[in-house]
Design an enzyme around this catalytic site. Structure first.
Site, PDB file in Angstrom:
ATOM      1  N   GLY A 193       1.483   7.565   8.925  1.00  0.00           N
ATOM      2  CA  GLY A 193       2.382   6.464   9.676  1.00  0.00           C
ATOM      3  C   GLY A 193       1.611   5.427   9.938  1.00  0.00           C
ATOM      4  CG  HIS A 237       3.987   3.813  -5.567  1.00  0.00           C
ATOM      5  ND1 HIS A 237       4.223   5.201  -5.291  1.00  0.00           N
ATOM      6  CD2 HIS A 237       2.963   4.043  -6.510  1.00  0.00           C
ATOM      7  CE1 HIS A 237       3.518   5.934  -6.323  1.00  0.00           C
ATOM      8  NE2 HIS A 237       2.828   5.084  -7.069  1.00  0.00           N
ATOM      9  CG  ASP A 242       7.368   6.294  -6.961  1.00  0.00           C
ATOM     10  OD1 ASP A 242       7.514   5.794  -5.857  1.00  0.00           O
ATOM     11  OD2 ASP A 242       6.696   7.087  -7.334  1.00  0.00           O
TER      12      ASP A 242
HETATM   13  C1  GRF Z   1       1.070   4.930   1.504  1.00  0.00           C
HETATM   14  O1  GRF Z   1      -0.047   5.017   0.674  1.00  0.00           O
HETATM   15  C2  GRF Z   1       2.208   4.405   0.956  1.00  0.00           C
HETATM   16  O2  GRF Z   1       2.242   3.535  -0.068  1.00  0.00           O
HETATM   17  C3  GRF Z   1       2.817   5.783   0.483  1.00  0.00           C
HETATM   18  O3  GRF Z   1       2.414   6.829   1.294  1.00  0.00           O
HETATM   19  C4  GRF Z   1       1.362   6.367   1.950  1.00  0.00           C
HETATM   20  C5  GRF Z   1       1.786   6.454   3.376  1.00  0.00           C
HETATM   21  O4  GRF Z   1       0.934   6.023   4.309  1.00  0.00           O
HETATM   22  N1  GRF Z   1       4.287   5.431  -0.048  1.00  0.00           N
HETATM   23  P1  GRF Z   1       1.147   5.937   5.885  1.00  0.00           P
HETATM   24  O5  GRF Z   1       1.451   7.163   6.293  1.00  0.00           O
HETATM   25  O6  GRF Z   1       1.782   4.916   6.108  1.00  0.00           O
HETATM   26  O7  GRF Z   1      -0.318   6.102   6.413  1.00  0.00           O
END
Ligand code: GRF
Length: 199
Positions: free
Chosen positions: A14, A113, A154
């Site tokens: 998160g 992503h 994606d």
């Molecule tokens: C991030 O690297 C985002 O790009 C991908 O999932 C990851 C989530 O990380 N979709 P977080 O839970 O926001 O720390």
């Protein structure tokens, strides 16, 4: 004019959710962060929501294994309707969204992503796997991609990309850390731009 209502969808740590909440507190994001939907009730994003008094709804296939796809989608749609959600922000959400939900919110769901799509995306390309694949490929730059969500992993229309340098001594973890910093900077900025168009 009323503010937009955003629902975050998250399954993991998160940290992007947290960056979005910081931007909201600073006034960069005007919309109300009304709700967190998660498929994982134990994840870090749920903790963050609780600390910030944001409602959490747990929707998981595991909880409703007997439901048809249609009924399962209705659960999402009913919750989104109850909270008057205008815009959906995926922030580390690990599940494919039900197709009718994507139709209902066309051009109003975005995802981030941690690489430069269309490379290093698709099923299985999440979390540390992405950064490992990037390093194994030998490319010299990576980056972030913010895109609209369609029915495939994606594959939706790209909104924004930013390159991130790869250092010769990077491993997947150091790279992930550097890329995340870019995510935290640009995801809130892009949300604040998009909300202006939806207002
Ligand atoms: C991030 O690297 C985002 O790009 C991908 O999932 C990851 C989530 O990380 N979709 P977080 O839970 O926001 O720390």
């Amino acid at each position: 004019m009323r503010n937009l209502n955003i629902s975050i969808f998250a399954s993991g740590t998160g940290s992007n959710f947290e960056a979005i909440l910081k931007a909201k507190k600073k006034g960069l994001i005007k919309s109300t962060i009304a709700l967190l939907i998660t498929n994982n009730s134990q994840c870090g994003a749920v903790e963050i929501a609780r600390k910030n008094s944001i409602d959490v709804v747990h929707i998981s296939r595991k909880v409703y294994p007997e439901l048809s796809e249609e009924k399962y989608t209705e659960i999402f749609l009913n919750v989104l309707k109850t909270y008057n959600i205008d815009f959906i922000v995926l922030a580390g959400y690990m599940k494919l969204l039900p197709p009718s939900l994507v139709d209902e919110y066309e051009n109003r769901i975005i995802n981030i992503h941690p690489a430069l799509l269309p490379s290093f995306g698709g099923k299985g390309m999440y979390g540390i796997n992405v950064h490992r694949a990037v390093l194994e490929s030998g490319v010299k730059v990576t980056g972030i991609t913010i895109h609209f969500v369609n029915k495939e992993y994606d594959k939706g229309r790209i909104i924004f990309q930013k390159c991130v340098e790869i250092y010769p001594d990077d491993d997947e973890y150091s790279l992930q850390k550097r890329v995340l910093k870019y995510e935290h900077k640009y995801y809130p900025l892009i949300i604040s731009e998009l909300e202006k168009h939806l207002l």
